[in-house]
Scaffold this motif. Structure first.
Motif, short mmCIF file in Angstrom:
data_model
loop_
_atom_site.label_atom_id
_atom_site.label_comp_id
_atom_site.label_asym_id
_atom_site.label_seq_id
_atom_site.Cartn_x
_atom_site.Cartn_y
_atom_site.Cartn_z
N ASP A 76 16.62 21.50 15.45
CA ASP A 76 17.62 21.56 16.50
C ASP A 76 19.02 21.33 15.94
OD1 ASP A 76 16.64 18.80 16.14
OD2 ASP A 76 18.08 18.30 17.72
N ARG A 77 19.97 22.01 16.53
CA ARG A 77 21.36 21.95 16.08
C ARG A 77 21.92 20.53 16.12
NH1 ARG A 77 24.44 25.82 14.97
NH2 ARG A 77 23.14 27.33 16.06
N HIS A 78 21.74 19.84 17.25
CA HIS A 78 22.28 18.48 17.38
C HIS A 78 21.67 17.55 16.34
CE1 HIS A 78 23.86 14.81 19.10
NE2 HIS A 78 22.63 14.32 19.10
N GLY A 79 20.36 17.59 16.21
CA GLY A 79 19.70 16.71 15.25
C GLY A 79 20.12 16.98 13.82
N LEU A 80 20.25 18.26 13.46
CA LEU A 80 20.64 18.59 12.09
C LEU A 80 22.10 18.23 11.83
CD1 LEU A 80 19.74 19.63 9.39
CD2 LEU A 80 20.27 21.95 10.17
N ASP A 81 22.98 18.51 12.81
CA ASP A 81 24.39 18.13 12.63
C ASP A 81 24.52 16.62 12.42
OD1 ASP A 81 25.19 20.77 12.88
OD2 ASP A 81 25.88 20.55 14.96
N GLN A 82 23.78 15.85 13.22
CA GLN A 82 23.82 14.40 13.08
C GLN A 82 23.28 13.97 11.71
OE1 GLN A 82 21.46 12.18 15.91
NE2 GLN A 82 22.80 10.41 15.71
N ALA A 83 22.18 14.57 11.29
CA ALA A 83 21.58 14.22 9.99
C ALA A 83 22.53 14.52 8.84
CB ALA A 83 20.26 14.95 9.82
N LEU A 84 23.28 15.61 8.94
CA LEU A 84 24.21 15.99 7.88
C LEU A 84 25.39 15.02 7.79
CD1 LEU A 84 24.19 19.85 8.29
CD2 LEU A 84 23.66 18.61 6.17
N THR A 85 25.73 14.36 8.88
CA THR A 85 26.87 13.45 8.84
C THR A 85 26.47 12.02 8.50
OG1 THR A 85 26.77 13.02 11.22
CG2 THR A 85 28.21 14.83 10.48
N THR A 86 25.18 11.72 8.50
CA THR A 86 24.74 10.34 8.25
C THR A 86 23.95 10.18 6.96
OG1 THR A 86 22.73 10.66 9.57
CG2 THR A 86 24.68 9.80 10.72
N GLY A 87 23.78 11.24 6.21
CA GLY A 87 23.02 11.15 4.97
C GLY A 87 22.80 12.53 4.40
N ILE A 88 21.76 12.64 3.58
CA ILE A 88 21.37 13.92 2.99
C ILE A 88 20.01 14.27 3.58
CG2 ILE A 88 20.86 15.20 0.87
CD1 ILE A 88 22.62 13.13 -0.62
N PRO A 89 20.00 15.16 4.58
CA PRO A 89 18.71 15.50 5.18
C PRO A 89 17.86 16.32 4.22
CG PRO A 89 20.45 16.84 6.13
CD PRO A 89 21.11 15.84 5.23
N VAL A 90 16.56 16.07 4.27
CA VAL A 90 15.58 16.83 3.49
C VAL A 90 14.72 17.57 4.50
CG1 VAL A 90 13.71 16.73 1.81
CG2 VAL A 90 15.62 15.09 1.65
N LEU A 91 14.82 18.89 4.49
CA LEU A 91 14.05 19.72 5.41
C LEU A 91 12.84 20.28 4.69
CD1 LEU A 91 16.99 19.68 6.62
CD2 LEU A 91 16.40 21.87 7.63
N HIS A 92 11.71 20.28 5.37
CA HIS A 92 10.48 20.90 4.85
C HIS A 92 10.32 22.23 5.55
CE1 HIS A 92 8.54 16.77 3.72
NE2 HIS A 92 9.69 16.97 3.13
N MET A 93 10.23 23.30 4.77
CA MET A 93 10.14 24.63 5.36
C MET A 93 9.13 25.48 4.60
SD MET A 93 14.03 25.37 6.49
CE MET A 93 13.42 26.31 7.87
N GLY A 94 8.62 26.50 5.30
CA GLY A 94 7.67 27.41 4.69
C GLY A 94 7.88 28.87 5.07
N GLN A 95 9.03 29.18 5.68
CA GLN A 95 9.34 30.55 6.07
C GLN A 95 10.74 30.90 5.55
OE1 GLN A 95 8.77 28.15 8.60
NE2 GLN A 95 6.57 28.46 8.59
#
Length: 181
Positions: A76-95
């Motif tokens: 989600d946009r809100h969750g990712l934007d927040q994660a980017l401003t509070t640390g270094i988010p690590v996303l798990h993806m397979g596509q």
């Protein structure tokens, strides 16, 4: 500068293990907990309802949605934007389309895309050890996960998780303002 890491790869390639090692090196790395509805494990996810996801979709709040293993997973946009401003988010993806969706939706962020991989027989062994009861589904997903153009490629069958994490940490630190997703 907002930075993030996308760990891309098939099931059992080591995304969880490498993420654990990254957060041990530097606690500013944080697993991005995707929204999830449906069955399966709940740890590492923000559980929600299908109605909530539908409302997010209508509002333009979904960057990426995929379905697998009887569940729906959302970045989600809100969750990712927040994660980017509070640390270094690590996303798990397979596509691959999901990787592009994330990098396109966050043009001011700098993303390190890491392709984690291991041979299918190693993945099958790791999946069986988890005893989640969905080995066939996970191996199907393994077969359906194509390679992706990545900044780093790490074979987790031959690279120790700690070494992989240090390599990723070093590369993340080297991201510059001129690099775009």
């Amino acid at each position: 500068m907002n930075r993030g890491v996308i760990l891309y790869g098939p099931p059992a390639a080591g995304k969880d293990t490498v993420t654990e090692r990254l957060t041990a090196i530097d606690p500013t790395y944080r697993l991005f907990a995707r929204l999830k509805t449906g069955r399966g494990r709940t740890s590492g996810y923000r559980m929600t309802t299908p109605d909530h996801l539908d409302a997010l979709e209508v509002a333009g709040g979904i960057i990426w949605r995929n379905q697998r293993y009887g569940a729906t997973y959302v970045i989600d946009r809100h969750g990712l934007d927040q994660a980017l401003t509070t640390g270094i988010p690590v996303l798990h993806m397979g596509q691959p389309d999901g990787v592009h969706a994330v990098t396109d939706a966050t043009p001011t962020a700098r993303w390190l895309v890491v392709y984690l991989w291991c041979p299918r027989d190693i993945a099958a062994h790791r999946i069986a050890e988890r005893a989640t009861g969905d080995t066939a589904d996970r191996l199907t997903a393994w077969d359906q996960t194509p390679p992706v153009d990545a900044d780093l490629t790490i074979d987790t069958a031959t690279t120790d998780p700690q070494e992989a994490a240090h390599t990723i940490h070093h590369a993340t630190g080297a991201l510059t303002d001129t690099r775009t997703g």
